[in-house]
Scaffold this motif. Structure first.
Motif, PDB file in Angstrom:
ATOM      1  N   GLY A   1       0.839  -1.184   0.000  1.00  0.00           N
ATOM      2  CA  GLY A   1       0.000   0.000   0.000  1.00  0.00           C
ATOM      3  C   GLY A   1       0.874   1.234   0.000  1.00  0.00           C
ATOM      4  N   SER A   2       0.398   2.257  -0.668  1.00  0.00           N
ATOM      5  CA  SER A   2       1.129   3.516  -0.696  1.00  0.00           C
ATOM      6  C   SER A   2       0.225   4.628  -0.211  1.00  0.00           C
ATOM      7  CB  SER A   2       1.580   3.837  -2.126  1.00  0.00           C
ATOM      8  OG  SER A   2       2.489   2.867  -2.572  1.00  0.00           O
ATOM      9  N   TYR A   3       0.792   5.497   0.599  1.00  0.00           N
ATOM     10  CA  TYR A   3       0.069   6.666   1.091  1.00  0.00           C
ATOM     11  C   TYR A   3       0.830   7.911   0.657  1.00  0.00           C
ATOM     12  CZ  TYR A   3      -2.278   3.543   4.459  1.00  0.00           C
ATOM     13  OH  TYR A   3      -2.995   2.541   5.049  1.00  0.00           O
ATOM     14  N   TYR A   4       0.101   8.933   0.276  1.00  0.00           N
ATOM     15  CA  TYR A   4       0.744  10.217  -0.014  1.00  0.00           C
ATOM     16  C   TYR A   4      -0.247  11.329   0.257  1.00  0.00           C
ATOM     17  CZ  TYR A   4       3.011  14.152  -2.140  1.00  0.00           C
ATOM     18  OH  TYR A   4       3.572  15.396  -2.327  1.00  0.00           O
ATOM     19  N   ARG A   5       0.216  12.348   0.957  1.00  0.00           N
ATOM     20  CA  ARG A   5      -0.644  13.504   1.213  1.00  0.00           C
ATOM     21  C   ARG A   5       0.257  14.706   1.446  1.00  0.00           C
ATOM     22  NH1 ARG A   5      -5.820  14.382   3.925  1.00  0.00           N
ATOM     23  NH2 ARG A   5      -6.359  16.446   3.149  1.00  0.00           N
ATOM     24  N   ALA A   6      -0.091  15.818   0.848  1.00  0.00           N
ATOM     25  CA  ALA A   6       0.629  17.072   1.056  1.00  0.00           C
ATOM     26  C   ALA A   6      -0.408  18.127   1.417  1.00  0.00           C
ATOM     27  CB  ALA A   6       1.387  17.475  -0.195  1.00  0.00           C
ATOM     28  N   ILE A   7      -0.133  18.883   2.475  1.00  0.00           N
ATOM     29  CA  ILE A   7      -1.070  19.935   2.869  1.00  0.00           C
ATOM     30  C   ILE A   7      -0.311  21.234   3.128  1.00  0.00           C
ATOM     31  CG2 ILE A   7      -2.802  18.371   3.878  1.00  0.00           C
ATOM     32  CD1 ILE A   7      -1.696  19.250   6.665  1.00  0.00           C
ATOM     33  N   SER A   8      -1.016  22.341   2.916  1.00  0.00           N
ATOM     34  CA  SER A   8      -0.475  23.655   3.273  1.00  0.00           C
ATOM     35  C   SER A   8      -0.776  23.909   4.736  1.00  0.00           C
ATOM     36  CB  SER A   8      -1.129  24.739   2.416  1.00  0.00           C
ATOM     37  OG  SER A   8      -0.802  24.536   1.067  1.00  0.00           O
ATOM     38  N   LEU A   9       0.188  24.475   5.431  1.00  0.00           N
ATOM     39  CA  LEU A   9       0.012  24.731   6.860  1.00  0.00           C
ATOM     40  C   LEU A   9      -0.585  26.127   7.073  1.00  0.00           C
ATOM     41  CD1 LEU A   9       3.411  23.230   8.021  1.00  0.00           C
ATOM     42  CD2 LEU A   9       1.150  22.187   8.206  1.00  0.00           C
ATOM     43  N   PRO A  10      -1.407  26.276   8.123  1.00  0.00           N
ATOM     44  CA  PRO A  10      -2.077  27.556   8.349  1.00  0.00           C
ATOM     45  C   PRO A  10      -1.155  28.685   8.815  1.00  0.00           C
ATOM     46  CG  PRO A  10      -2.685  25.986  10.060  1.00  0.00           C
ATOM     47  CD  PRO A  10      -1.864  25.242   9.055  1.00  0.00           C
ATOM     48  N   SER A  11       0.015  28.347   9.377  1.00  0.00           N
ATOM     49  CA  SER A  11       0.984  29.355   9.836  1.00  0.00           C
ATOM     50  C   SER A  11       2.386  28.841   9.544  1.00  0.00           C
ATOM     51  CB  SER A  11       0.863  29.591  11.347  1.00  0.00           C
ATOM     52  OG  SER A  11      -0.368  30.186  11.657  1.00  0.00           O
ATOM     53  N   PRO A  12       3.368  29.772   9.400  1.00  0.00           N
ATOM     54  CA  PRO A  12       4.751  29.314   9.185  1.00  0.00           C
ATOM     55  C   PRO A  12       5.271  28.539  10.401  1.00  0.00           C
ATOM     56  CG  PRO A  12       4.531  31.673   8.735  1.00  0.00           C
ATOM     57  CD  PRO A  12       3.249  31.233   9.363  1.00  0.00           C
ATOM     58  N   VAL A  13       6.023  27.454  10.127  1.00  0.00           N
ATOM     59  CA  VAL A  13       6.567  26.630  11.215  1.00  0.00           C
ATOM     60  C   VAL A  13       8.080  26.505  11.068  1.00  0.00           C
ATOM     61  CG1 VAL A  13       4.445  25.287  11.486  1.00  0.00           C
ATOM     62  CG2 VAL A  13       6.233  24.450   9.946  1.00  0.00           C
ATOM     63  N   ASP A  14       8.704  25.979  12.125  1.00  0.00           N
ATOM     64  CA  ASP A  14      10.149  25.760  12.152  1.00  0.00           C
ATOM     65  C   ASP A  14      10.417  24.274  11.872  1.00  0.00           C
ATOM     66  OD1 ASP A  14      12.798  25.427  12.718  1.00  0.00           O
ATOM     67  OD2 ASP A  14      12.693  26.132  14.788  1.00  0.00           O
ATOM     68  N   PRO A  15      10.820  23.932  10.630  1.00  0.00           N
ATOM     69  CA  PRO A  15      11.023  22.513  10.304  1.00  0.00           C
ATOM     70  C   PRO A  15      12.107  21.841  11.146  1.00  0.00           C
ATOM     71  CG  PRO A  15      11.069  23.865   8.308  1.00  0.00           C
ATOM     72  CD  PRO A  15      11.091  24.798   9.478  1.00  0.00           C
ATOM     73  N   ASP A  16      13.159  22.601  11.526  1.00  0.00           N
ATOM     74  CA  ASP A  16      14.284  22.015  12.258  1.00  0.00           C
ATOM     75  C   ASP A  16      13.900  21.527  13.648  1.00  0.00           C
ATOM     76  OD1 ASP A  16      15.984  22.473  10.124  1.00  0.00           O
ATOM     77  OD2 ASP A  16      16.491  24.487  10.824  1.00  0.00           O
ATOM     78  N   ASN A  17      12.902  22.133  14.251  1.00  0.00           N
ATOM     79  CA  ASN A  17      12.508  21.746  15.607  1.00  0.00           C
ATOM     80  C   ASN A  17      11.187  20.985  15.641  1.00  0.00           C
ATOM     81  OD1 ASN A  17      14.708  22.798  17.285  1.00  0.00           O
ATOM     82  ND2 ASN A  17      14.094  24.757  16.408  1.00  0.00           N
ATOM     83  N   SER A  18      10.734  20.518  14.487  1.00  0.00           N
ATOM     84  CA  SER A  18       9.512  19.721  14.436  1.00  0.00           C
ATOM     85  C   SER A  18       9.832  18.290  14.865  1.00  0.00           C
ATOM     86  CB  SER A  18       8.941  19.733  13.016  1.00  0.00           C
ATOM     87  OG  SER A  18       8.579  21.048  12.650  1.00  0.00           O
ATOM     88  N   LYS A  19       8.848  17.634  15.489  1.00  0.00           N
ATOM     89  CA  LYS A  19       9.041  16.273  15.989  1.00  0.00           C
ATOM     90  C   LYS A  19       7.873  15.399  15.546  1.00  0.00           C
ATOM     91  CE  LYS A  19      11.763  17.232  20.136  1.00  0.00           C
ATOM     92  NZ  LYS A  19      12.212  18.550  19.809  1.00  0.00           N
TER      93      LYS A  19
END
Length: 131
Positions: free
Chosen positions: A87-105
């Motif tokens: 099975g393959s899953y794929y989803r891309a969404i726009s975020l409602p506010s800018p985020v910090d990718p380096d500190n995301s968990k």
């Protein structure tokens, strides 16, 4: 592995000609919660191992892609039974506010993927008086 917004194409064997057919993806359900300090996205991805999941976070976009391959083999009285599923899953969404990718968990437990992304802009709420 990079993921663009375009659907990937995969070569499938079909006799001698070999036709190109688009890969089929399932889109996982994603819930997005925005608090004062972070954006939390949860996605249902049942039956996966965490190493099967790829996550890309940019300042304004979240991409989740996953591929699972499962093989079951049973041998009974002179014959071999083998079943493969993938099975393959794929989803891309726009975020409602800018985020910090380096500190995301991200964490994955009981088929649910949770991604916590700290916001880079903390928008303060200001009460407005009615004149």
């Amino acid at each position: 592995e990079e993921f663009s917004g375009r659907p990937r194409r995969r070569l499938l064997p079909s006799g001698e000609r070999g036709e190109i057919a688009p890969a089929v993806y399932r889109e996982p359900f994603i819930d997005v919660i925005e608090t004062d300090k972070e954006i939390i996205a949860t996605a249902e991805l049942p039956g996966l191992e965490k190493q099967d999941i790829n996550i890309n976070v940019t300042e304004d976009r979240l991409e989740i892609a996953a591929e699972t391959k499962h093989e079951e083999k049973k041998e009974e009285k002179g014959y071999v039974y083998r079943e493969r599923s993938s099975g393959s899953y794929y989803r891309a969404i726009s975020l409602p506010s800018p985020v910090d990718p380096d500190n995301s968990k991200a964490s994955y437990k009981n088929g649910v993927l949770e991604i916590k992304m700290p916001k880079t802009e903390i928008k303060k709420k200001k009460p407005l008086k009615i004149d």
